[in-house]
Scaffold this active site. Structure first.
Site, PDB file in Angstrom:
ATOM      1  CB  CYS A  41      -5.820 -97.383  15.582  1.00  0.00           C
ATOM      2  SG  CYS A  41      -4.104 -96.947  15.665  1.00  0.00           S
ATOM      3  CB  CYS A 112       1.329 -93.795   9.852  1.00  0.00           C
ATOM      4  SG  CYS A 112       0.757 -93.479  11.521  1.00  0.00           S
TER       5      CYS A 112
END
Lengths: 295, 401
Positions: A41, A112
């Site tokens: 990712c 995140c």
């Protein structure tokens, strides 16, 4: 271009606490780091903590992040949030706290903030000597093979963030963002969590309606806590390979011993706070605080 | 701050002369070119002239040009028309690195019973002609490939591909959206049957494109309705767009040799200097066969979106193949198909120039880029002494792929 808040941009352009912490072998001070990340990712975080051993307090926190704007900003925010907190206080920090500190993140970037929370847990559990490297495989079935994400992790993110759609799960934990072959499984997990939550709420409501209005005596309180743990909490933990035992009740502090898979699970804080404490507060007393005891 | 625009493979500035050419067709000459009165007829003549201008850029005849709304429509139309022309055949060949306007059509056709071969590319993004030959069968209806890749600029050996396609008796469609205006084309001597172009990639406005259809091709229209475009594309013409595209084609033809030389010179200076100044950096794409305006550079250990926002702070606009810029969680399918390690493809930046790019703009990029990379690498945990962590994870991901 993503719609980032001014706070996100400020922490991206002016990151606080970047870098590593050197271990100077100072007496009473421990230095540890936790790392999480997915090369696939494109984000990874190494979080360094300097801990005062006696007070269990985080004296300093620094980060090294490979990732996008929100990954860097989330890391920076996390270090600001956790400084001067005890490890137990830090473990109570959720990904939502990180996102809120930044004035919000685009939903597609919420993973995140999850990465920040996971790195924090990894660091603290490493410090406490709990092996976390094989946690995911041990904890549950692999759902998303593209990003290596287990059902337990997805469940946890669904519960902690009240997620209701597959798209949200993908945004928060990346699962389903690759080949897409696990989307149906994620849908099933969401449905199962929603069903469990609804069943618990119904039962709690019914019990509250039937409950006496007089204040509980200490004996009644302990008995009721024991009853909830035995009937409501244990079966859930046993199903995941763990267990729980009531150790003591001091005022409104409920001390428990986590066993089996729960004993060395980095997600046990979430289990304690969002699972067990919420249930006990709903069914016994709203003021109860649950703490784990390490013997 | 005037932006330094180096994202011309995404879209280009509309040439002021193009705007001037279009304006009367947005104001006084608003007639419908299909109308039988002189007010419409006058507009029809302008459309005819634009068709001639586009044909001239391609070295084609004006009757071989059909105006479309965009490159996506051109690609969809060409693929469907090629299959309709040979209903007995059920096999399609394309590549792994096509634009979604081709890939997603092919994926849908697979669901409808077509067999699709997706040709792989090497680490330069280049096709293997042996693999192409092995894939061609008597059942192959269509080979559809891009001329030049939008992300790396890699140019496929189109005529070599075309000769093999023709030998196999298949139809050859080329998505030339990135090539038109950057590479001289001559359809008269080409093996291409169908070719797509898009206006906004060559200084015309958005919302206009064209499809080249070789004379004699058994074309079946995609859009059905009126008799516009000689029955090959129904719908009232986007007259201002067509006029703009015609003017843009004329200007491209005029500027092409000089622009190619200039852009290539700037691009090479940018690329060479960045590689010299910044360690752990590489060019992605086929440096021997590449668009003159494009460079795609991978900066190891850092992530593309972060680079783009740092560049944006200096008013520099570029593009990245990283997942975090796309809304998807997976990085560029083109760079992945090239087998690049994740450290490179997540930190890849595309600079694409145009004839408006200046030496001063390139200087500005060269001035700020080393600092940006250094700053982000200082944040990154993947320094050389910690490469083991990264490598282990790369391998784990590769094993899982």
């Amino acid at each position: 271009m993503w719609d980032y808040t001014d706070t996100v941009m400020d922490h991206f352009y002016n990151p606080r606490n970047q870098g590593a912490i050197a271990d100077t072998q100072e007496t009473g001070i421990a230095v540890v780091y936790g790392e999480v990340g997915s090369i696939a990712c494109g984000d990874a975080l190494r979080l360094h903590l300097q801990i005062e051993i006696q007070s269990d307090k985080i004296l300093d926190a620094r980060f090294q992040t490979f990732g996008c704007t929100s990954a860097i900003a989330s890391s920076s925010a996390l270090t600001e949030i956790i400084k001067n907190k005890t490890l137990d206080q830090a473990l109570n920090i959720t990904n939502r706290d990180i996102a809120e500190f930044l004035g919000g993140l685009p939903e597609a970037k919420m993973h995140c903030s999850v990465m920040g929370q996971e790195a924090l847990e990894a660091a603290i559990y490493k410090y406490r000597g709990i092996e976390v490297e094989h946690h995911e495989e041990d904890e549950g079935a692999l759902i998303c093979s593209c990003f290596g994400i287990s059902d337990a992790r997805i469940r946890r993110v669904i519960i902690e963030n009240s997620l209701t759609t597959v798209e949200q799960v993908t945004s928060y934990v990346k699962a389903g963002g690759g080949c897409g072959s696990c989307l149906a499984d994620i849908e099933d997990l969401i449905a199962s969590v929603v069903q469990e939550t609804a069943a618990t709420s119904r039962r709690v409501e019914a019990e509250l309606a039937a409950a006496p209005t007089l204040p509980l005596t200490t004996v009644q309180k302990v008995n009721l806590i024991q009853k909830v743990l035995l009937e409501d909490v244990r079966p859930m933990l046993i199903a995941d390979g763990g267990d729980i035992e009531l150790f003591d009740v001091e005022g409104n502090i409920v001390k428990v011993i986590l066993k089996g898979a729960c004993g060395n699970c980095p997600g046990s804080t979430a289990t304690l706070k969002d699972g067990i404490e919420v249930r006990l507060r709903q069914r016994v007393l709203p003021e109860l605080i649950v703490e784990a005891v390490n013997l | 701050m005037t932006p330094i625009y180096l994202d011309n493979n995404a879209t280009t500035k509309v040439d002021p002369e193009v705007v001037q050419a279009m304006l009367p067709y947005l104001t006084e000459f608003y007639g419908n070119p299909s109308s039988m009165h002189s007010f419409g007829g006058q507009v029809g003549k302008a459309v005819k002239q634009a068709r001639e201008q586009v044909a001239a850029l391609l070295g084609a005849e004006d009757s071989e040009i059909v105006f479309t709304s965009c490159g996506t429509e051109g690609n969809n139309t060409a693929i469907r028309a090629a299959l309709a022309a040979q209903p007995e055949k059920r096999h399609i060949i394309t590549t792994e690195v096509e634009h979604p306007a081709v890939l997603n059509v092919c994926k849908q056709l697979e669901k409808q019973g077509y067999r699709v071969a997706y040709l792989s590319v090497d680490n330069r993004g280049q096709l293997d002609l042996v693999e192409l030959e092995a894939s061609l069968t008597g059942d192959t209806a269509l080979v559809t490939t891009m001329y030049a890749n939008n992300e790396t600029g890699t140019v496929f050996p189109i005529e070599q591909i075309g000769l093999r396609v023709k030998d196999a008796g298949a139809i050859f469609h080329v998505d030339a959206v990135q090539a038109v205006g950057k590479i001289p084309l001559n359809m008269k001597t080409s093996t291409i049957d169908l070719l797509t172009l898009s206006g906004h990639k060559l200084h015309a406005p958005k919302g206009i494109g064209a499809l080249y259809i070789r004379r004699g091709f058994r074309f079946r229209p995609f859009l059905l309705g009126g008799h516009q475009e000689r029955g090959r594309r129904a719908g009232t013409e986007n007259v201002p767009g067509i006029i703009g595209l015609g003017k843009a084609a004329e200007l491209e033809l005029q500027h092409l040799p000089e622009a190619v030389k200039r852009e290539k010179q700037f691009r090479d200076r940018l690329e060479k200097t960045l590689l010299e100044q910044i360690p752990d950096t590489q060019v992605n794409g086929d440096r021997k066969s590449r668009l003159p305006n494009t460079t795609n550079i991978g900066f190891k250990y850092i992530e593309g979106e972060a680079i783009l926002l740092m560049l944006n702070q200096h008013g520099i606009c570029a593009s990245s193949g990283s997942a975090c810029t796309s809304g998807s969680l997976e990085p560029s399918h083109v760079l992945r198909a090239m087998g690049l390690p994740y450290t490179i493809l997540h930190g890849s930046i595309r600079f694409s120039l145009s004839r408006y790019t200046t030496a001063a703009e390139i200087d500005k990029v060269l001035e700020v880029m080393p600092g940006i990379v250094e700053r982000l690498r200082a944040l990154s945990p993947f320094n050389s002494d910690q490469a083991g962590w990264l490598q282990g994870r790369e391998e784990a991901v590769a094993a899982n792929r």
